[in-house]
Design a protein around this motif. Sequence first.
Motif, PDB file in Angstrom:
ATOM      1  N   ALA A 177     -30.664 -77.047 -56.980  1.00 46.91           N
ATOM      2  CA  ALA A 177     -30.250 -76.791 -55.407  1.00 46.91           C
ATOM      3  C   ALA A 177     -31.414 -76.831 -54.566  1.00 46.91           C
ATOM      4  O   ALA A 177     -31.482 -77.597 -53.517  1.00 46.91           O
ATOM      5  CB  ALA A 177     -29.911 -75.416 -55.432  1.00 46.91           C
ATOM      6  N   VAL A 178     -32.793 -76.562 -55.097  1.00 45.09           N
ATOM      7  CA  VAL A 178     -33.878 -76.591 -54.486  1.00 45.09           C
ATOM      8  C   VAL A 178     -34.469 -78.284 -54.061  1.00 45.09           C
ATOM      9  O   VAL A 178     -34.805 -78.579 -53.138  1.00 45.09           O
ATOM     10  CB  VAL A 178     -35.151 -75.855 -54.970  1.00 45.09           C
ATOM     11  CG1 VAL A 178     -36.491 -76.403 -54.341  1.00 45.09           C
ATOM     12  CG2 VAL A 178     -34.502 -74.521 -54.859  1.00 45.09           C
ATOM     13  N   SER A 227     -20.569 -74.878 -55.110  1.00 42.57           N
ATOM     14  CA  SER A 227     -21.613 -74.867 -54.240  1.00 42.57           C
ATOM     15  C   SER A 227     -22.865 -74.116 -54.915  1.00 42.57           C
ATOM     16  O   SER A 227     -22.434 -72.971 -55.800  1.00 42.57           O
ATOM     17  CB  SER A 227     -21.672 -74.318 -52.934  1.00 42.57           C
ATOM     18  OG  SER A 227     -20.730 -75.020 -52.405  1.00 42.57           O
ATOM     19  N   LEU A 228     -24.079 -74.649 -54.808  1.00 39.33           N
ATOM     20  CA  LEU A 228     -25.139 -73.769 -55.539  1.00 39.33           C
ATOM     21  C   LEU A 228     -26.048 -73.688 -54.148  1.00 39.33           C
ATOM     22  O   LEU A 228     -26.411 -74.396 -53.295  1.00 39.33           O
ATOM     23  CB  LEU A 228     -25.997 -74.707 -56.162  1.00 39.33           C
ATOM     24  CG  LEU A 228     -25.454 -75.283 -57.774  1.00 39.33           C
ATOM     25  CD1 LEU A 228     -26.256 -76.345 -58.378  1.00 39.33           C
ATOM     26  CD2 LEU A 228     -24.855 -74.003 -58.465  1.00 39.33           C
ATOM     27  N   LEU A 229     -26.340 -72.334 -53.825  1.00 40.74           N
ATOM     28  CA  LEU A 229     -27.321 -71.545 -53.012  1.00 40.74           C
ATOM     29  C   LEU A 229     -28.417 -70.917 -53.561  1.00 40.74           C
ATOM     30  O   LEU A 229     -28.166 -70.071 -54.290  1.00 40.74           O
ATOM     31  CB  LEU A 229     -26.343 -70.829 -51.993  1.00 40.74           C
ATOM     32  CG  LEU A 229     -26.992 -70.135 -50.793  1.00 40.74           C
ATOM     33  CD1 LEU A 229     -26.852 -71.304 -49.631  1.00 40.74           C
ATOM     34  CD2 LEU A 229     -26.421 -69.046 -50.418  1.00 40.74           C
ATOM     35  N   LEU A 275     -28.824 -75.355 -50.014  1.00 39.76           N
ATOM     36  CA  LEU A 275     -27.694 -75.392 -50.352  1.00 39.76           C
ATOM     37  C   LEU A 275     -27.223 -76.702 -50.723  1.00 39.76           C
ATOM     38  O   LEU A 275     -27.594 -78.076 -50.231  1.00 39.76           O
ATOM     39  CB  LEU A 275     -26.668 -75.051 -48.997  1.00 39.76           C
ATOM     40  CG  LEU A 275     -25.182 -75.212 -49.147  1.00 39.76           C
ATOM     41  CD1 LEU A 275     -24.723 -74.266 -50.223  1.00 39.76           C
ATOM     42  CD2 LEU A 275     -24.592 -75.138 -47.835  1.00 39.76           C
ATOM     43  N   LEU A 276     -26.797 -76.914 -52.088  1.00 33.23           N
ATOM     44  CA  LEU A 276     -26.304 -78.170 -52.646  1.00 33.23           C
ATOM     45  C   LEU A 276     -24.533 -77.945 -52.508  1.00 33.23           C
ATOM     46  O   LEU A 276     -23.967 -77.125 -53.419  1.00 33.23           O
ATOM     47  CB  LEU A 276     -26.851 -78.472 -53.940  1.00 33.23           C
ATOM     48  CG  LEU A 276     -26.426 -79.559 -54.602  1.00 33.23           C
ATOM     49  CD1 LEU A 276     -26.600 -80.793 -53.990  1.00 33.23           C
ATOM     50  CD2 LEU A 276     -26.918 -79.556 -55.896  1.00 33.23           C
ATOM     51  N   HIS A 277     -23.883 -78.994 -51.858  1.00 34.86           N
ATOM     52  CA  HIS A 277     -22.686 -78.924 -52.101  1.00 34.86           C
ATOM     53  C   HIS A 277     -22.215 -79.684 -53.249  1.00 34.86           C
ATOM     54  O   HIS A 277     -22.829 -80.772 -53.594  1.00 34.86           O
ATOM     55  CB  HIS A 277     -21.997 -79.770 -50.825  1.00 34.86           C
ATOM     56  CG  HIS A 277     -22.071 -78.998 -49.445  1.00 34.86           C
ATOM     57  ND1 HIS A 277     -21.320 -77.688 -49.369  1.00 34.86           N
ATOM     58  CD2 HIS A 277     -22.612 -78.909 -48.469  1.00 34.86           C
ATOM     59  CE1 HIS A 277     -21.286 -77.157 -48.351  1.00 34.86           C
ATOM     60  NE2 HIS A 277     -22.354 -77.810 -47.618  1.00 34.86           N
TER      61      HIS A 277
END
Length: 121
Positions: A17-18, A83-85, A33-35
């Motif tokens: 994500a980062v 999602s990854l937040l 945020l990674l969709h």
Amino acid sequence: MLPSGNRMRRRDDFTLAVRRGRRAGRPTVVVHLLHPGDADAKTPPLVGFVVARNVGNAVVRNRVRRRLRHLMRPHLDRLAAGSLLVVRANPRAGTARHDELAADLELALDRLLRPASKGRR
């Protein structure tokens, strides 16, 4: 408190994500945020928190983490499945008032979740 199924626990998820996600920053927080590429409707969005030592001592860091978890719960329904937040606290988060932290988190999320314009990536 975040539901257990929405808490990010794996180091690889944080790293992904980062490094690959979009980023929005405010004075107290930075949000990554990674969709998902192929969203599986069964996979809930995962949210993780990073609160480094420069935020304060252990008591302050845990207070900031608890506040962020509490503030993030109402926004879970805005995130796409899979999602990854990652929410990273800046040093100012340790002394920020609750409403200031809430406003910064909301603005950063709004920036990441609005549709991207055609001229920007």
